[in-house]
Design an enzyme around this catalytic site. Sequence first.
Site, PDB file in Angstrom:
ATOM      1  N   TYR A  46     -28.054 -40.086  53.021  1.00  0.00           N
ATOM      2  CA  TYR A  46     -28.019 -41.765  53.452  1.00  0.00           C
ATOM      3  C   TYR A  46     -27.893 -41.748  54.948  1.00  0.00           C
ATOM      4  O   TYR A  46     -26.951 -41.073  55.366  1.00  0.00           O
ATOM      5  CB  TYR A  46     -26.940 -42.228  52.379  1.00  0.00           C
ATOM      6  CG  TYR A  46     -27.416 -42.509  51.140  1.00  0.00           C
ATOM      7  CD1 TYR A  46     -28.274 -43.400  50.664  1.00  0.00           C
ATOM      8  CD2 TYR A  46     -27.058 -41.436  50.314  1.00  0.00           C
ATOM      9  CE1 TYR A  46     -28.349 -43.882  49.181  1.00  0.00           C
ATOM     10  CE2 TYR A  46     -27.274 -41.486  48.814  1.00  0.00           C
ATOM     11  CZ  TYR A  46     -27.972 -42.697  48.400  1.00  0.00           C
ATOM     12  OH  TYR A  46     -28.618 -42.800  47.089  1.00  0.00           O
ATOM     13  N   GLU A  47     -28.632 -42.509  55.652  1.00  0.00           N
ATOM     14  CA  GLU A  47     -28.440 -42.645  56.993  1.00  0.00           C
ATOM     15  C   GLU A  47     -27.013 -43.107  57.200  1.00  0.00           C
ATOM     16  O   GLU A  47     -26.898 -43.085  58.859  1.00  0.00           O
ATOM     17  CB  GLU A  47     -29.611 -43.567  57.480  1.00  0.00           C
ATOM     18  CG  GLU A  47     -29.649 -44.997  57.005  1.00  0.00           C
ATOM     19  CD  GLU A  47     -30.678 -45.884  57.289  1.00  0.00           C
ATOM     20  OE1 GLU A  47     -32.025 -45.153  57.779  1.00  0.00           O
ATOM     21  OE2 GLU A  47     -30.865 -47.040  57.235  1.00  0.00           O
TER      22      GLU A  47
END
Lengths: 274, 274, 249, 249
Positions: free
Chosen positions: C50-51
């Site tokens: 996930y960023e």
Amino acid sequence: MSEIRLLRDAVAQLIHDGDIVAFEGFTHLIPFAAAHEVIRQGITDLTLVRMTPDVIYDQLIGAGLVKKLVFSWGGNPGVGSLHRFRDAVENGWPRPLEIDEHSHAGMANRYVAGASGLPFAVLRGYRGTDLVERTNTVSTIACPFTGEELAAVAALNPDVTVIHAQQADRDGNVQLWGLTGVQKEAALAAKRVLVTVEEIVDRLTLRPGGVVLPSWVVTAVAEVPGGAHPSYATGYSIRDNDFYQAWDRISRDRQTFTGWVDDHILRTEEASAR
Amino acid sequence: MSEIRLLRDAVAQLIHDGDIVAFEGFTHLIPFAAAHEVIRQGITDLTLVRMTPDVIYDQLIGAGLVKKLVFSWGGNPGVGSLHRFRDAVENGWPRPLEIDEHSHAGMANRYVAGASGLPFAVLRGYRGTDLVERTNTVSTIACPFTGEELAAVAALNPDVTVIHAQQADRDGNVQLWGLTGVQKEAALAAKRVLVTVEEIVDRLTLRPGGVVLPSWVVTAVAEVPGGAHPSYATGYSIRDNDFYQAWDRISRDRQTFTGWVDDHILRTEEASAR
Amino acid sequence: MSDWTNDELMTVSAARALSAARTCFVGIGLPSTAANLARRTSRPDLVLIYESGALGSKPTRLPLSIGDGELAETADAVVSVPEMFNYWLQGGRIDVGFLGAAQLDRHANINTTVVDRGPGRPEGRLPGAGGAPEIAANCGEVLIVLRHSTRNFVDRLDFTTSVGHGAGNGDRRRLGLRGRGPVAVITDLGILRPAPDTAELVLTDLHPGVTVEQARAATGWPLKTADAVGVTAPPTDAELAALRGLKAA
Amino acid sequence: MSDWTNDELMTVSAARALSAARTCFVGIGLPSTAANLARRTSRPDLVLIYESGALGSKPTRLPLSIGDGELAETADAVVSVPEMFNYWLQGGRIDVGFLGAAQLDRHANINTTVVDRGPGRPEGRLPGAGGAPEIAANCGEVLIVLRHSTRNFVDRLDFTTSVGHGAGNGDRRRLGLRGRGPVAVITDLGILRPAPDTAELVLTDLHPGVTVEQARAATGWPLKTADAVGVTAPPTDAELAALRGLKAA
């Protein structure tokens, strides 16, 4: 995903004649055992990359396996000179040593660029120094917004990076802690990654200051307790400062050095079986 | 060295009309309480910087305090639009909003350049997109070694960066953990740094994944328990997803929004005394 | 076989498209649902990234945002956002990037920035780029999930936020984009894939009961079809149970 | 007053020079001894920063290397080496950088790379740059400590590793170096400081009992002296006790 292997097999499979290899670890966690295995296997014509060549590269250079050295500070930390390094540079013994010399900031940023998939990195450095005249991996670059001129350094992407860590789990996930130096960048910049560890545990527990390398960016893990000696592994051992001081005497003389390598590296077959 | 202050005093002393201010925190640890204090004090004509404007900037924009927004993703995470942001951009209500729009990778690197004392950063990004036509803070740069063309983004150096952290000690050293986002870079890029914390403790204990900002890079610390609500602080609270969903309704209508600000921010004098 | 909706089959198909992936860069919404479904069905070892900085998250329920606490708490490691974008994404370490879109064109270019609402009206504002331009540029390959309608599948983007195949085959190389770009667009009607020679999206699969005409009617350009259009396998009971379990948690 | 040596007064003088510093970037050897002495005498709050990544180390004994375990264990925070050089040093956050040298010229430029050993002989190899070029460039100011001899204080460097004041006043600005550069060179004979107009090092202080002639004889260029040359205060008992305690630990 990384595989857990014997050190002997991992070195044979990952490191080849002529490779560009970085054994990293900033004073702490230096992967000596892996370098000794390289000496035992006689893997040669290496280009070695490391911010601080330290005793580990003094040994590889003195053993005649190194064609070129990429570095930024070549002393015996807290003690003095690296005699095998000097002998190679000054007298070409046992073979001439090409060098590509940088500052620490430059080397650190070369690894950062390599880890980031960029061909170069930018820093405020090298200006006014003679370092730029002796390397073709430093250049200048102008800021497209301000026009200011800065230094650019070429990315480092070793064929193999070798590091030592405290722990891996059985899936090959790795954790190191304490002074973690430039190891994450050196590992992520490389095509292949070999990690020796103090121990393999069932499950990694994240530590304060811990750096995790997931299994899927590590090629092979080998369990080698004490594999950083005479460097150290926080939580497992302390730096053998006496050895570093003794190295000054051992390494000063070519014959004494060669005898030490024979006795302490080449004639230790059992170590190689780990 | 940082000083421990009341939030009201810290905001008044650090943030001024016309400042460039970054309230950072990537979904986690968003410094809502400090933003509410800015609304109470009516500090205006701000240029706000933030990767994800989120509800915090929707509130500041709707309150009419924002002249310009520098950002990379302006939605209500997991919910939908930021209505006050859209109303300002599309209809100029309550005032026109200038924007400088980037990608996440670009914004992150702009902070990195700011923290590193560099005028720009280099990345593989923006190529082929229309983003470059709407900003003057993206350019191209050629690698001096390979000739390859890459994107360059201008450094961000806010006048003030505001973040929320779990803990500070009595000397003003700060620790945050969990998702730590871009807060270290945003803080180190700024001229002044304000940190609100869940609690002030006698001594910081380093945590796995903990990011420490030493007192000497922090201007002021204010103890504001719950100061990230409706965002959260790992170890202290959980994200108020219901509030984020409710915000869609509250913010959709100008009058409902204004009423909410009156009731929940302006008429909460006691909060301001913290 | 249970009843199911085309929306459910869209998500199931997206999860199936991860069958060869080791690592997946996950945006919130449909991509997150599909990636988490893959972990519960065919790809239990899939590494979710996930960023917000979480590497290897193993959430027990669907996160509302990419910053939910559980993503960090269940991760193998949490890194800073700059490190995530520079070392992990730009470093070329992520096999699959999963994107949504507001507008998509025939070469799988994406707009998530602004829409043109006609003369005399201001542009309609969308959230913007986020991580998408560099996910599209740097992941090994890209999957796109979105509902099929002429509003989304447009003849011409109002704005290019993220590059799919640019103006056609060879354009990614010309632009220096290192990943392969979009390999499939998975919708509630079927699946579109770029033609090998032109990189133009063609209809390769239809969900059971959907016709080519329906897909064409929902596409804003003259949609080409593959020589043989396949039919998506309906969701298995196990896939449906896992998907519904995820949504209920 | 105890007996003391000029070497001890060199270290004590170097520690005193940190009296206004909040943060100090410390190299190993004499700089580390001086900085640790300052922490034990006039500057108990001095923040010691080691290039190995330790911010705010509080070692109980003198480390042999910059990577000794105690530096990390007693630190406020440990950061990666790239972060140390980029965010902390290059970011302009460090007040004082402390350097040694193999050769120093009249403008306080430093050589730690190679020495010329005469025609027909190979260059003599020194350790190299390490962190010094960027410490010299980016710290607020720089202190240099080294023993005074014509071998070290040379008319012309064989190699410029780190820039002090370049060719003279204004040269740092021209080169884009942001710190003030060297403000004092502390030796076992006295202290040299750059003249405000030329940035050439002039003798400003002598240790007790040392003469200007001795200092000139130990300097490889015609050493100028300040209008009034001061005399260094001898070490206090507290300074000596602290220094000897450090060395014995």
